[in-house]
Design a protein around this motif. Structure first.
Motif, PDB file in Angstrom:
ATOM      1  N   UNK A   1       0.832  -1.210   0.000  1.00 21.25           N
ATOM      2  CA  UNK A   1       0.000   0.000   0.000  1.00 21.25           C
ATOM      3  C   UNK A   1       0.868   1.263   0.000  1.00 21.25           C
ATOM      4  N   UNK A   2       0.421   2.266  -0.762  1.00 20.67           N
ATOM      5  CA  UNK A   2       1.210   3.498  -0.845  1.00 20.67           C
ATOM      6  C   UNK A   2       1.110   4.279   0.456  1.00 20.67           C
ATOM      7  N   UNK A   3       2.185   5.019   0.732  1.00 24.34           N
ATOM      8  CA  UNK A   3       2.264   5.846   1.941  1.00 24.34           C
ATOM      9  C   UNK A   3       2.063   7.306   1.559  1.00 24.34           C
ATOM     10  N   UNK A   4       1.968   8.155   2.549  1.00 22.07           N
ATOM     11  CA  UNK A   4       1.857   9.589   2.323  1.00 22.07           C
ATOM     12  C   UNK A   4       3.041  10.051   1.469  1.00 22.07           C
ATOM     13  N   UNK A   5       2.744  10.816   0.418  1.00 18.43           N
ATOM     14  CA  UNK A   5       3.778  11.330  -0.476  1.00 18.43           C
ATOM     15  C   UNK A   5       4.032  10.445  -1.687  1.00 18.43           C
ATOM     16  N   UNK A   6       3.426   9.252  -1.707  1.00 21.41           N
ATOM     17  CA  UNK A   6       3.655   8.324  -2.819  1.00 21.41           C
ATOM     18  C   UNK A   6       2.467   8.290  -3.771  1.00 21.41           C
ATOM     19  N   UNK A   7       2.701   7.713  -4.957  1.00 21.00           N
ATOM     20  CA  UNK A   7       1.640   7.510  -5.932  1.00 21.00           C
ATOM     21  C   UNK A   7       1.939   6.249  -6.735  1.00 21.00           C
ATOM     22  N   UNK A   8       0.860   5.593  -7.185  1.00 19.55           N
ATOM     23  CA  UNK A   8       0.957   4.339  -7.933  1.00 19.55           C
ATOM     24  C   UNK A   8       0.685   4.624  -9.400  1.00 19.55           C
TER      25      UNK A   8
ATOM     26  N   UNK B   1       9.449   4.846 -18.940  1.00 17.55           N
ATOM     27  CA  UNK B   1       8.058   4.498 -19.181  1.00 17.55           C
ATOM     28  C   UNK B   1       7.193   5.736 -19.002  1.00 17.55           C
ATOM     29  N   UNK B   2       6.051   5.710 -19.669  1.00 18.96           N
ATOM     30  CA  UNK B   2       5.022   6.716 -19.421  1.00 18.96           C
ATOM     31  C   UNK B   2       3.808   5.947 -18.929  1.00 18.96           C
ATOM     32  N   UNK B   3       3.226   6.444 -17.853  1.00 19.05           N
ATOM     33  CA  UNK B   3       2.085   5.754 -17.274  1.00 19.05           C
ATOM     34  C   UNK B   3       1.096   6.725 -16.663  1.00 19.05           C
ATOM     35  N   UNK B   4       0.011   6.154 -16.175  1.00 17.78           N
ATOM     36  CA  UNK B   4      -1.072   6.950 -15.593  1.00 17.78           C
ATOM     37  C   UNK B   4      -1.137   6.678 -14.093  1.00 17.78           C
ATOM     38  N   UNK B   5      -1.260   7.744 -13.320  1.00 20.24           N
ATOM     39  CA  UNK B   5      -1.380   7.617 -11.871  1.00 20.24           C
ATOM     40  C   UNK B   5      -2.781   7.117 -11.551  1.00 20.24           C
TER      41      UNK B   5
ATOM     42  N   UNK C   1       1.112  16.793  -5.544  1.00 15.63           N
ATOM     43  CA  UNK C   1       1.771  17.228  -6.776  1.00 15.63           C
ATOM     44  C   UNK C   1       1.534  16.262  -7.931  1.00 15.63           C
ATOM     45  N   UNK C   2       1.078  15.052  -7.625  1.00 20.31           N
ATOM     46  CA  UNK C   2       0.856  14.017  -8.627  1.00 20.31           C
ATOM     47  C   UNK C   2      -0.515  13.386  -8.420  1.00 20.31           C
ATOM     48  N   UNK C   3      -1.595  14.078  -8.860  1.00 19.41           N
ATOM     49  CA  UNK C   3      -2.951  13.573  -8.632  1.00 19.41           C
ATOM     50  C   UNK C   3      -3.323  12.398  -9.550  1.00 19.41           C
ATOM     51  N   UNK C   4      -4.338  11.655  -9.147  1.00 16.54           N
ATOM     52  CA  UNK C   4      -4.878  10.549  -9.941  1.00 16.54           C
ATOM     53  C   UNK C   4      -5.255  11.048 -11.333  1.00 16.54           C
TER      54      UNK C   4
ATOM     55  N   UNK D   1       7.571   8.408  -5.470  1.00 21.42           N
ATOM     56  CA  UNK D   1       7.321   9.491  -4.514  1.00 21.42           C
ATOM     57  C   UNK D   1       7.772  10.846  -5.076  1.00 21.42           C
ATOM     58  N   UNK D   2       8.156  10.863  -6.335  1.00 22.81           N
ATOM     59  CA  UNK D   2       8.588  12.115  -6.959  1.00 22.81           C
ATOM     60  C   UNK D   2      10.074  12.363  -6.843  1.00 22.81           C
ATOM     61  N   UNK D   3      10.809  11.472  -6.182  1.00 22.45           N
ATOM     62  CA  UNK D   3      12.251  11.671  -6.040  1.00 22.45           C
ATOM     63  C   UNK D   3      12.994  11.138  -7.268  1.00 22.45           C
ATOM     64  N   UNK D   4      14.290  11.385  -7.304  1.00 25.63           N
ATOM     65  CA  UNK D   4      15.123  11.005  -8.444  1.00 25.63           C
ATOM     66  C   UNK D   4      15.378   9.506  -8.480  1.00 25.63           C
ATOM     67  N   UNK D   5      15.499   8.953  -9.713  1.00 31.09           N
ATOM     68  CA  UNK D   5      15.879   7.556  -9.838  1.00 31.09           C
ATOM     69  C   UNK D   5      17.394   7.440  -9.645  1.00 31.09           C
ATOM     70  N   UNK D   6      17.872   6.218  -9.435  1.00 34.14           N
ATOM     71  CA  UNK D   6      19.285   6.011  -9.120  1.00 34.14           C
ATOM     72  C   UNK D   6      20.210   6.121 -10.333  1.00 34.14           C
TER      73      UNK D   6
END
Length: 151
Positions: free
Chosen positions: A32-39, A68-72, A79-82, A99-104
Motif C-alpha cells: 500500500x502506498x504511503x503519504x507522499x507516494x503515488x501508484x 516508461x510513461x504511465x497513468x497515476x 503534486x501528482x494527482x490521480x 514518490x517524486x524523487x530522483x531515480x538512481x
C-alpha cells in the motif's frame, strides 16, 4: 492486494542481442502506498539503444531498467494527482510506486509530459530521451552547415 509484473535480467547477455531466456518475469505484491507516494500503471515502456551498453557493466540478476510513461491510478501526493500521466525511469514493469524523487541511474525525477494532444507514446520516443539525444547530437555535436548534406 494487487501484484506487479517486472522483467528481471537473469543471465548476462552473450553476443549482440539478448535472448528471451536471459529474462524472467517476476511477480511481486504492491505494498500500500504511503503519504507522499503515488501508484503508476505503465502505458508505454521504452526499449532504447543505451540499454545494451549499460547492461555490460551490471551484475545479474537486475531489474530491467528503462523509461516508461504511465497513468497515476492512486495517489497520496498532491503534486501528482490521480489520472495524471508521468514519465519516469522505472524500468520494465506494469506498476510502480513513486514518490517524486530522483531515480538512481539518471537522477531523473518523474515529470508530467506536456505534449498537448499528441500520442503519449512520443514521450518515450521522439519527444523523450532518444529524440532529445538525436536532436542535441545533430545540432550540438555534428553542427551541420549549409551545403554539407545533399538530400
Amino acid at each position: 492486494m494487487r501484484k506487479l509484473r517486472k522483467f528481471v535480467v537473469k543471465n548476462a547477455f552473450k553476443g549482440f542481442l539478448p535472448k528471451s531466456t536471459d529474462f524472467e518475469i517476476v511477480k511481486e505484491y504492491i505494498i500500500p502506498i504511503k503519504t507522499g507516494e503515488f501508484l503508476v500503471k505503465a502505458a508505454y515502456i521504452s526499449v532504447d539503444p543505451y540499454m545494451r551498453s549499460f547492461a555490460n557493466d551490471l551484475e545479474v540478476p537486475y531489474d530491467q531498467f528503462g523509461f516508461q510513461v504511465g497513468k497515476i491510478i492512486e495517489s497520496k501526493n498532491s503534486d501528482f494527482p490521480v489520472d495524471t500521466h508521468v514519465v519516469s525511469h522505472s524500468g520494465w514493469r506494469d506498476y510502480v510506486v513513486l514518490d517524486g524523487s530522483e531515480d538512481e541511474m539518471f537522477a531523473m525525477r518523474p515529470y508530467k509530459p506536456e505534449i498537448g494532444n499528441l500520442p503519449l507514446s512520443l514521450s518515450v520516443g521522439v519527444l523523450g530521451m532518444p529524440g532529445i539525444t538525436a536532436y542535441l547530437g545533430l545540432l550540438e555535436i555534428c553542427k551541420p552547415k549549409h551545403g554539407e548534406i545533399n538530400v
